[in-house]
Design an enzyme around this catalytic site. Structure first.
Site, PDB file in Angstrom:
ATOM      1  N   TYR A 157       0.826  -1.208   0.000  1.00  0.00           N
ATOM      2  CA  TYR A 157       0.000   0.000   0.000  1.00  0.00           C
ATOM      3  C   TYR A 157       0.861   1.260   0.000  1.00  0.00           C
ATOM      4  O   TYR A 157       0.401   2.337  -0.361  1.00  0.00           O
ATOM      5  CB  TYR A 157      -0.952   0.029   1.206  1.00  0.00           C
TER       6      TYR A 157
ATOM      7  N   LYS B 269       3.302 -15.509   2.076  1.00  0.00           N
ATOM      8  CA  LYS B 269       3.217 -16.258   0.822  1.00  0.00           C
ATOM      9  C   LYS B 269       4.662 -16.583   0.433  1.00  0.00           C
ATOM     10  O   LYS B 269       5.141 -16.233  -0.656  1.00  0.00           O
ATOM     11  CB  LYS B 269       2.485 -15.393  -0.222  1.00  0.00           C
TER      12      LYS B 269
ATOM     13  N   ASP C  47      -3.247 -18.238   1.439  1.00  0.00           N
ATOM     14  CA  ASP C  47      -4.407 -18.908   0.831  1.00  0.00           C
ATOM     15  C   ASP C  47      -4.958 -19.974   1.779  1.00  0.00           C
ATOM     16  O   ASP C  47      -6.170 -20.082   2.000  1.00  0.00           O
ATOM     17  CB  ASP C  47      -4.058 -19.504  -0.540  1.00  0.00           C
TER      18      ASP C  47
ATOM     19  N   ASP D 216      -5.335  -6.709   5.965  1.00  0.00           N
ATOM     20  CA  ASP D 216      -6.528  -5.970   5.575  1.00  0.00           C
ATOM     21  C   ASP D 216      -7.650  -6.965   5.249  1.00  0.00           C
ATOM     22  O   ASP D 216      -8.784  -6.865   5.735  1.00  0.00           O
ATOM     23  CB  ASP D 216      -6.170  -5.136   4.329  1.00  0.00           C
TER      24      ASP D 216
ATOM     25  N   ASP E 104     -10.921  -8.494   8.005  1.00  0.00           N
ATOM     26  CA  ASP E 104     -12.335  -8.375   7.638  1.00  0.00           C
ATOM     27  C   ASP E 104     -13.015  -9.742   7.629  1.00  0.00           C
ATOM     28  O   ASP E 104     -14.157  -9.888   8.070  1.00  0.00           O
ATOM     29  CB  ASP E 104     -12.490  -7.722   6.256  1.00  0.00           C
TER      30      ASP E 104
END
Ligand code: NAD
Length: 356
Positions: A142, A191, A223, A247, A251
């Site tokens: 980001y 990852k 994943d 992020d 959620d």
């Protein structure tokens, strides 16, 4: 002991839910003989109306001079037509930057009493659920280099995921410190089978883990983690991960708990300093009607006691009081889907306070 708290009620339901959180803190102070000193400051739409700026310098100064910040919510219809960088919500970005808040903590706690609101099967969440996602907040993709360029395939765009060892180390330390105050289990999510930045992440987290021999460390690929979150969320205690993975996963985790009115959060800086706030916004549709659920803010205050002030017992008291009010059948309108005794914002605050 005297604790200095900068209080930012903000807009919409912010002031209403903050009033109830302060009332609960006062009760804790009375019971344990602590003094909480509140300095109320403006941010968001209220600050725009009073000073023309969404984040006045005075607010920044008071926050920096305090031990912690407790924030309600900012924003509302009245300011929706202002340009992006003048909107009330910019105050949040400004506070994060000014206060050096690099770690975002989002617990996902499912109270057994509200388990019907959980979209997962009852056998998966039996006995409740209590995990916390520690998300790196100021680095990664980001904030990395970004741009557009021409390629063989035509116009293209890119965003760079970049993490320094130091950025990973400091967020890992937050996660391990937290695990020491909880169930002593950290799951680091990356990852590393594909990303170089994830391999650095995994190596640094393993180095930090050596300083915490009592804490069990597991690594998961993102994943798989997304899958595990709905298959077996009870395996998690503290999850630590990068800005983008955090992020998404925070959620996902929060949805397991049902209502937005129940979700607290914290953003931490170096040392024990932190800003505590509910996950929800200013809910202009119900503002000023005594309908807002103050529990997310009250639980944020409990997090402040636990993580900034080191007052674990006091934090437990607040969380147990919330549980008691729920198990006695009281429900604010957002929790009424499955029936219960209807209460408003003030009554919720009153009941929680008297249960402490
Ligand atoms: P919201 O979280 O304010 O509201 C979404 C829905 O949830 C609404 O129906 C609302 O009534 C309900 N809700 C939220 N909190 C509740 C509570 N405590 N009890 C009961 N019901 C609750 O999100 P939104 O409507 O997208 O945004 C409203 C304003 O808040 C916007 O200006 C937005 O930018 C701002 N916002 C601020 C923050 C923050 O201050 N941290 C976060 C998100 C949104």
């Amino acid at each position: 002991m005297n604790y200095k708290i900068a209080v930012v009620p903000g807009d919409g339901i912010g002031p209403e839910v903050i009033d109830q959180a302060l009332r609960v803190l006062d009760r804790i102070g009375e019971k344990y003989n602590h003094t909480f000193t509140y300095t109320k400051v403006l941010a968001g739409g209220a600050a725009i109306d009073a000073t023309g700026k969404c984040l006045p310098q005075e607010t920044i100064d008071v926050c920096k001079a305090s031990d912690a910040v407790l924030l309600g919510a900012v924003g509302g219809w009245k300011w929706d037509n202002l340009p992006g960088d003048e909107r009330p919500e910019r105050a949040l970005l400004g506070l994060r930057k000014e206060l050096g808040l690099f770690a975002n903590l989002r617990p996902a706690m499912l109270f057994e009493e509200l388990s019907q609101a959980c979209p997962l099967k009852p056998e998966i969440i039996e006995g409740g659920l209590d995990l916390v996602v520690v998300r790196e907040l100021t680095g990664g993709i980001y904030f990395g280099e970004k741009g557009t360029k021409e390629t063989e395939m035509g116009p293209a765009a890119y965003d760079v995921e970049l993490y320094s060892e130091e950025e990973v180390r400091r967020i890992a330390i937050v996660a391990f410190d937290m695990a020491m105050k909880r169930n002593k289990k950290v799951t680091s999510i990356d990852k590393a089978n594909v990303l170089e930045s994830s391999r650095l992440w995994r190596r640094v987290v393993a180095e930090v883990a050596k300083d915490y021999p009592e804490v069990e460390l597991n690594n998961l690929y993102v994943d798989n983690a997304a899958m595990q979150m709905v298959l077996n969320p009870k395996q998690f205690d503290v999850i630590v991960t990068s800005n983008i993975f955090g992020d998404i996963l925070s959620d996902e985790a929060s949805q397991i708990t049902g209502s937005i009115g129940m979700l607290p959060s914290a953003s931490l800086a170096k040392g024990n300093f932190g800003m505590y706030e509910p996950v929800h916004g200013s809910a202009p549709d119900i503002a000023g009607q005594n309908k807002a659920n103050p529990m997310a803010t009250i639980l944020s205050a409990a997090m402040m006691l636990r993580y900034t002030f080191g007052l674990g017992q006091e934090a437990d008291d607040i969380e147990n009081a919330v549980k008691k009010v729920l198990s006695d059948g009281y429900r604010t309108p957002d929790l009424m889907a499955n029936g219960g005794k209807a209460i408003g914002t003030k009554e919720a605050g009153e009941l929680i306070t008297s249960a402490i």
